[in-house]
Write an enzyme that holds these catalytic residues in place. Structure first.
Site, short mmCIF file in Angstrom:
data_model
loop_
_atom_site.label_atom_id
_atom_site.label_comp_id
_atom_site.label_asym_id
_atom_site.label_seq_id
_atom_site.Cartn_x
_atom_site.Cartn_y
_atom_site.Cartn_z
N CYS A 63 0.81 -1.23 0.00
CA CYS A 63 0.00 0.00 0.00
C CYS A 63 0.84 1.28 0.00
CB CYS A 63 -0.96 0.01 1.19
SG CYS A 63 -2.16 -1.32 1.10
N HIS B 91 -2.99 7.61 3.31
CA HIS B 91 -3.43 6.34 2.73
C HIS B 91 -4.84 6.06 3.24
CE1 HIS B 91 -3.69 2.33 1.39
NE2 HIS B 91 -3.46 1.74 2.56
N ASN C 229 -9.92 0.63 0.40
CA ASN C 229 -8.46 0.61 0.34
C ASN C 229 -8.01 0.15 -1.06
OD1 ASN C 229 -5.73 0.16 0.59
ND2 ASN C 229 -5.86 -0.94 2.53
N1 COA Z 1 -18.69 -7.88 9.31
C1 COA Z 1 -19.15 -8.16 10.54
N2 COA Z 1 -18.37 -8.59 11.54
C2 COA Z 1 -17.06 -8.74 11.29
C3 COA Z 1 -16.51 -8.48 10.03
C4 COA Z 1 -17.37 -8.03 9.00
N3 COA Z 1 -16.95 -7.72 7.78
N4 COA Z 1 -15.18 -8.71 10.07
C5 COA Z 1 -14.90 -9.10 11.34
N5 COA Z 1 -16.03 -9.13 12.06
C6 COA Z 1 -16.20 -9.50 13.47
C7 COA Z 1 -15.07 -10.34 14.02
O1 COA Z 1 -15.30 -11.69 13.70
C8 COA Z 1 -15.15 -10.07 15.49
O2 COA Z 1 -16.16 -10.84 16.04
P1 COA Z 1 -16.00 -11.44 17.53
O3 COA Z 1 -15.87 -10.25 18.43
O4 COA Z 1 -17.27 -12.21 17.70
O5 COA Z 1 -14.76 -12.29 17.50
C9 COA Z 1 -15.62 -8.61 15.56
O6 COA Z 1 -16.16 -8.31 14.26
C10 COA Z 1 -14.51 -7.63 15.88
O7 COA Z 1 -13.41 -7.93 15.08
P2 COA Z 1 -12.09 -7.09 15.20
O8 COA Z 1 -11.08 -7.68 14.26
O9 COA Z 1 -11.69 -6.89 16.62
O10 COA Z 1 -12.59 -5.69 14.66
P3 COA Z 1 -11.78 -4.34 14.57
O11 COA Z 1 -12.47 -3.28 15.30
O12 COA Z 1 -10.30 -4.51 14.79
O13 COA Z 1 -11.95 -4.00 13.01
C11 COA Z 1 -10.73 -4.13 10.97
C12 COA Z 1 -11.45 -4.90 12.03
C13 COA Z 1 -10.15 -5.11 9.96
C14 COA Z 1 -11.71 -3.22 10.27
C15 COA Z 1 -9.60 -3.28 11.62
O14 COA Z 1 -8.86 -4.06 12.50
C16 COA Z 1 -8.68 -2.67 10.61
O15 COA Z 1 -9.07 -1.83 9.83
N6 COA Z 1 -7.40 -3.07 10.62
C17 COA Z 1 -6.43 -2.56 9.70
C18 COA Z 1 -6.57 -3.26 8.38
C19 COA Z 1 -5.87 -2.54 7.29
O16 COA Z 1 -5.97 -1.35 7.17
N7 COA Z 1 -5.16 -3.29 6.44
C20 COA Z 1 -4.49 -2.78 5.33
C21 COA Z 1 -3.29 -2.02 5.79
S1 COA Z 1 -2.62 -1.17 4.45
#
Ligand code: COA
Length: 349
Positions: free
Chosen positions: A140, A276, A306
């Site tokens: 990215c 980004h 993204n």
């Molecule tokens: N829809 C609904 N629920 C979802 C889901 C979706 N698309 N994806 C995950 N969940 C659930 C998980 O299973 C979890 O359930 P649980 O609590 O029963 O285990 C819950 O939502 C919380 O998951 P979590 O991973 O803690 O959520 P979060 O607040 O960290 O958000 C992201 C997840 C991926 C949005 C966040 O961590 C993020 O943006 N990370 C950075 C990713 C990124 O930018 N990557 C590219 C870098 S360049």
């Protein structure tokens, strides 16, 4: 199997071009952005559409990421197609002919084919044959890395007019059964034309990486490591989202501090943050670190999701064409991605 894009001119049919600058030429102090362009696939996939594919909700996606929709490349539509369009638009905005370009650096992690590089494919399609052209894979951070590389070429007198592109079709790597990742990504491309100038342009760029974080965000297969019998030959994004989030916020926090220090500038001298576009909450954390209100931050993650290397130049082009960013303003560009890689550019537009 398609071996050559039908829209390309046949090899050898493009006119001869001027030699790139040699070391004996005058070295100008800055690389300045003189034109921007971008391209998005036509097809839009909304959160409501995703609700029909995986167990998710519009509410979850919006509150956790800020994303409402994303563009998806059509079958047969490639990274190079989007890069070509974005580059054409940037050249048009700059009033520069393709034959004047002496360097093309293209950030991508989803090249059309393994080789030639997508930069070479785009070069030929534009009719810029003969100039240096290569891809940069920094996930990215690809566009901001490419901008840093082009800036270094200009600062050393090896380029006078460069095309820097960030382009991706990342959704080709998405596993549409995995809700943790498939809601996050989209396709798109952006480009800038840089010109060597004595007028201020790019003040500083930083490029950093730590391969020790590979396990948090990676695509496990490849030509040398081999492919698997899984769907899509094992090509899929593996990500530990929560961990990536934490490192991204922390890393970007120090990156923007280092960048300001390097340029000898203060937070209040930055007119616009062009980050980004991965997650609105990461963007808000960086803005807070810079004491910037969100009305000085360019946000396109809601509409584009993204787009990896495409994200920063897409946001920049949107900011320029919507009239938000004006000539003479100071912009801070930053990115973070798989590797991990992270990079920034502080520049006068
Ligand atoms: N829809 C609904 N629920 C979802 C889901 C979706 N698309 N994806 C995950 N969940 C659930 C998980 O299973 C979890 O359930 P649980 O609590 O029963 O285990 C819950 O939502 C919380 O998951 P979590 O991973 O803690 O959520 P979060 O607040 O960290 O958000 C992201 C997840 C991926 C949005 C966040 O961590 C993020 O943006 N990370 C950075 C990713 C990124 O930018 N990557 C590219 C870098 S360049």
């Amino acid at each position: 199997m398609r071996l050559w894009h039908p829209a390309f001119p046949a090899p050898g049919q493009t006119p001869p071009r001027a030699n790139p600058p040699s070391h004996g030429d005058t070295v100008l102090k800055y690389a300045r952005i003189i034109g921007t362009g971008s391209a998005l696939p036509e097809k839009v996939l909304t959160n409501a559409d995703l609700e029909k594919i995986v167990d998710t909700s519009d509410e979850w996606i919006r509150t956790r990421t800020g994303i409402t929709e994303r563009h998806i490349a059509a079958d047969g539509e490639t990274t190079g197609d989007l890069a070509f369009l974005a580059a054409q638009r940037a050249l048009e905005a700059a009033g520069v002919k393709a034959s004047e370009i002496d360097l093309i650096v293209l950030g991508t992690t989803t090249p059309d084919i393994i080789f030639p590089s997508t930069a070479c494919l785009v070069q030929h399609r534009l009719g810029a044959n003969g100039c240096a052209a290569f891809d940069v894979n920094a996930a990215c951070s690809g566009f901001v890395y490419a901008l840093g590389v082009a800036n270094a070429f200009m600062r050393s007198g090896q380029s006078k007019k460069a095309l820097v592109i960030g382009a991706e079709t990342l959704t080709r790597m998405v596993d549409w059964t995995e809700r943790e990742t498939c809601v996050l990504f989209g396709d798109g491309a952006g480009a800038v034309v840089l010109e060597a100038s004595d007028e201020p342009g790019i003040f500083t760029t930083r490029m950093r990486a730590d391969g020790g974080f590979k396990h948090l965000l990676f695509n496990p297969v490849g030509v040398s490591a081999g492919f698997t019998d899984e769907p899509n030959h094992g090509v899929r994004i593996n990500m530990l989202g929560r961990e990536v989030f934490k490192v991204a916020v922390k890393t970007l926090d120090s990156l923007v501090g280092e960048t300001l220090e390097d340029a000898g500038m203060k937070e209040e001298e930055i007119d616009w943050l062009i980050p980004h576009q991965a997650n609105l909450r990461i963007i808000e954390a960086t803005a807070k670190r810079l004491n910037m209100s969100m009305d000085r931050v360019i946000v396109t993650v809601d509409k584009h999701a993204n787009t990896s290397s495409g994200s920063v130049p897409l946001a920049l082009d949107y900011a320029v064409r919507s009239g938000k960013v004006q000539r003479g303003q100071n912009l801070l560009l930053e990115a973070f991605g798989g590797g991990f890689t992270w990079a920034s550019a502080l520049l006068r537009y």
